[in-house]
Design a protein around this motif. Structure first.
Motif, mmCIF file in Angstrom:
data_model
loop_
_atom_site.group_PDB
_atom_site.id
_atom_site.type_symbol
_atom_site.label_atom_id
_atom_site.label_comp_id
_atom_site.label_asym_id
_atom_site.label_seq_id
_atom_site.Cartn_x
_atom_site.Cartn_y
_atom_site.Cartn_z
ATOM 1 N N SER A 344 -22.724 55.307 69.410
ATOM 2 C CA SER A 344 -22.264 56.380 68.536
ATOM 3 C C SER A 344 -22.860 57.697 69.025
ATOM 4 C CB SER A 344 -22.690 56.122 67.097
ATOM 5 O OG SER A 344 -22.491 57.276 66.293
ATOM 6 N N CYS A 380 -12.210 46.212 68.480
ATOM 7 C CA CYS A 380 -13.563 46.471 67.998
ATOM 8 C C CYS A 380 -13.623 47.823 67.301
ATOM 9 C CB CYS A 380 -14.561 46.437 69.157
ATOM 10 S SG CYS A 380 -14.706 44.807 69.939
ATOM 11 N N ASP A 381 -14.074 47.811 66.056
ATOM 12 C CA ASP A 381 -14.182 49.015 65.241
ATOM 13 C C ASP A 381 -15.642 49.446 65.190
ATOM 14 O OD1 ASP A 381 -14.254 50.980 63.326
ATOM 15 O OD2 ASP A 381 -12.981 49.934 61.894
ATOM 16 N N GLU A 383 -17.063 51.892 63.700
ATOM 17 C CA GLU A 383 -17.510 52.340 62.387
ATOM 18 C C GLU A 383 -17.964 51.164 61.531
ATOM 19 O OE1 GLU A 383 -18.006 55.368 61.510
ATOM 20 O OE2 GLU A 383 -17.178 56.226 63.355
ATOM 21 N N ARG A 384 -17.327 50.018 61.719
ATOM 22 C CA ARG A 384 -17.700 48.821 60.967
ATOM 23 C C ARG A 384 -18.603 47.885 61.750
ATOM 24 N NH1 ARG A 384 -11.849 47.123 58.225
ATOM 25 N NH2 ARG A 384 -11.519 49.095 57.079
ATOM 26 N N SER A 385 -18.849 48.226 63.011
ATOM 27 C CA SER A 385 -19.685 47.395 63.895
ATOM 28 C C SER A 385 -19.184 45.955 63.939
ATOM 29 C CB SER A 385 -21.152 47.427 63.437
ATOM 30 O OG SER A 385 -21.663 48.736 63.521
ATOM 31 N N SER A 386 -17.877 45.811 64.047
ATOM 32 C CA SER A 386 -17.304 44.470 64.057
ATOM 33 C C SER A 386 -16.096 44.423 64.983
ATOM 34 C CB SER A 386 -16.891 44.045 62.647
ATOM 35 O OG SER A 386 -15.870 44.895 62.153
ATOM 36 N N CYS A 387 -15.790 43.215 65.457
ATOM 37 C CA CYS A 387 -14.623 42.980 66.299
ATOM 38 C C CYS A 387 -13.773 41.881 65.678
ATOM 39 C CB CYS A 387 -15.041 42.562 67.715
ATOM 40 S SG CYS A 387 -15.984 43.804 68.628
ATOM 41 N N SER A 388 -12.479 41.993 65.840
ATOM 42 C CA SER A 388 -11.561 40.970 65.349
ATOM 43 C C SER A 388 -10.610 40.582 66.466
ATOM 44 C CB SER A 388 -10.775 41.473 64.138
ATOM 45 O OG SER A 388 -10.023 42.627 64.467
#
Length: 412
Positions: A344, A380-381, A383-388
């Motif tokens: 970031s 991978c987002d 802002e949400r610190s997550s990947c789908s």
């Protein structure tokens, strides 16, 4: 006799005072050659000297003109022709527009996918060389092979989210153009009587939105004209003595506090700077990554000594992707890649990314990171610190051609 002669030559060579090779210069030159001859993300190294102080008009820069005064040269226009009309229904077009904004675009061989495999368009040429995001659709650079050095013909087509394909008779030569995901324009520089001319082309009509003369030497790069970055109403131009910020609506050109003789890797008025240097023992290359405000020069993020790596700035300027140099085969295919980390710019927070099996990583127009496998796409987002990961029914196969992801600058 041959062995005796060889011994004498070795003995004579041992007497010569040969200085040690300049490792840093050799490695830097090697990077430049690799950048120019292979399909890799282009990220220039920064010059040592900075232009300090407030923005001022660069001596020798001349004001340009916009269509408002009717003085845009006719030869800046390009022919636009429909290659295929809308192939999606209104409902499909709405879904494609949503998929494109959320998931970006990618291509395999001659097929361009808008966010997923449900919305695909055929280009015709066997190789997609680059994908540029615009508000009017995806500008596709294509040809008979994956060479990006001007050695073979470039074709350009605008793929709309309605499934239409519009051909543009663009003949820019070997240049590094730029688009802004929020605008329907393409910006590039070309030689002109007063050194250079920045062209901002409306991709919907093929007509120039503006042409702006720019004076200044350009010798540091191997392109036919200086590389540019389009950001809103401005085009940044990487010249020998300055990185110039051109207001393409008014024609005003000013210097910036950014390094000169460097690639303008600028998104949302934020500049990505990568410095390459040898390690303390001189045995390997090190990279340092910074993100700076393009208007003030203020350093917003500093990542010293990240290893032998490169980096990419998100389209919204909010995040930096730092990853190893990408392995590329003879067909321009990027191989498996791991160890990528997302940073970031505002907070410095880090997010490790899952490995990419093929094709590397791309950005969506909104600044998310994605990668594509044969049967799935991973988004991978930061802002949400997550990947789908989403399955891709009838997913594309690299046997059909080289995988290209949107949002990355791929030049030779």
């Amino acid at each position: 006799m041959t062995e005796r002669l060889a011994d004498l030559m070795r003995a004579e060579a041992d007497l010569l005072d040969v200085p040690p090779p300049p490792l840093e210069e050799i490695l830097g030159a090697g990077r430049a050659q690799r950048r120019r001859r292979r399909v890799l993300p282009v990220l220039g190294t920064a010059a040592a000297a900075l232009l300090v102080g407030a923005l001022v008009v660069v001596p020798g820069l001349r004001s340009g003109s916009s269509p408002d005064d009717g003085s845009v040269p006719d030869d800046a226009a390009v022919a636009v022709h429909e290659r295929s009309g809308a192939s999606f229904t209104s409902a499909q077009a709405a879904a494609a527009a949503l998929a494109y904004s959320r998931g970006g675009a990618f291509a395999v061989g001659s097929t361009v996918y808008l966010g997923d495999t449900d919305h695909r368009v055929e280009i015709g040429d066997p190789a997609v060389r680059g994908l540029y995001y615009t508000s009017a659709g995806v500008l596709v650079r294509h040809g008979k092979d994956y060479a990006m050095d001007g050695s073979s013909r470039d074709g350009y087509s605008l793929v709309g989210t309605d499934g239409s394909v519009t051909g543009l008779d663009l003949h820019m030569g070997d240049v590094s153009p730029s688009t802004d995901p929020g605008q329907p324009y393409l910006a590039y520089a070309r030689p002109a009587s007063g050194d250079w001319e920045v062209v901002v082309l409306d991709l919907r009509s093929g007509e120039p939105a503006a042409t702006v003369p720019v004076g200044g030497a350009f010798t540091w790069g191997g392109w036919d004209a200086p590389p540019v970055a389009l950001v809103g109403d401005h085009v940044y131009v990487g010249l020998d003595d300055a990185t110039v910020r051109v207001d393409w609506r008014s024609g005003e050109a000013t210097t910036t506090p950014l390094p000169s003789s460097t690639y303008p890797a600028i998104e949302a008025d934020r500049y990505l700077q990568i410095d390459y240097h040898s390690s303390a023992d001189g045995s390997r290359m090190q990279s340092s990554v910074q993100v700076r405000d393009a208007l003030s020069g203020e350093t917003l993020l500093d990542l010293p000594d990240v290893g032998d790596r490169w980096a990419s700035l998100s389209p919204d300027g909010e995040h930096v992707l730092v990853l190893p140099f990408m392995p590329v085969d003879g067909e321009g295919q990027i191989g498996r890649l791991g160890g990528a980390v997302l940073h970031s710019v505002d907070t410095g927070e880090e997010m490790p990314l899952p490995p990419s099996p093929v094709g590397g990583y791309g950005w969506t127009p909104d600044g998310l990171v994605f990668s594509v496998a044969g049967d799935s796409v991973t988004l991978c987002d930061p802002e949400r610190s997550s990947c789908s990961t989403t399955p891709l029914p009838s997913g594309p196969s690299t046997e059909d051609g080289t995988l290209r992801l949107g949002g990355m600058v791929n030049e030779s």
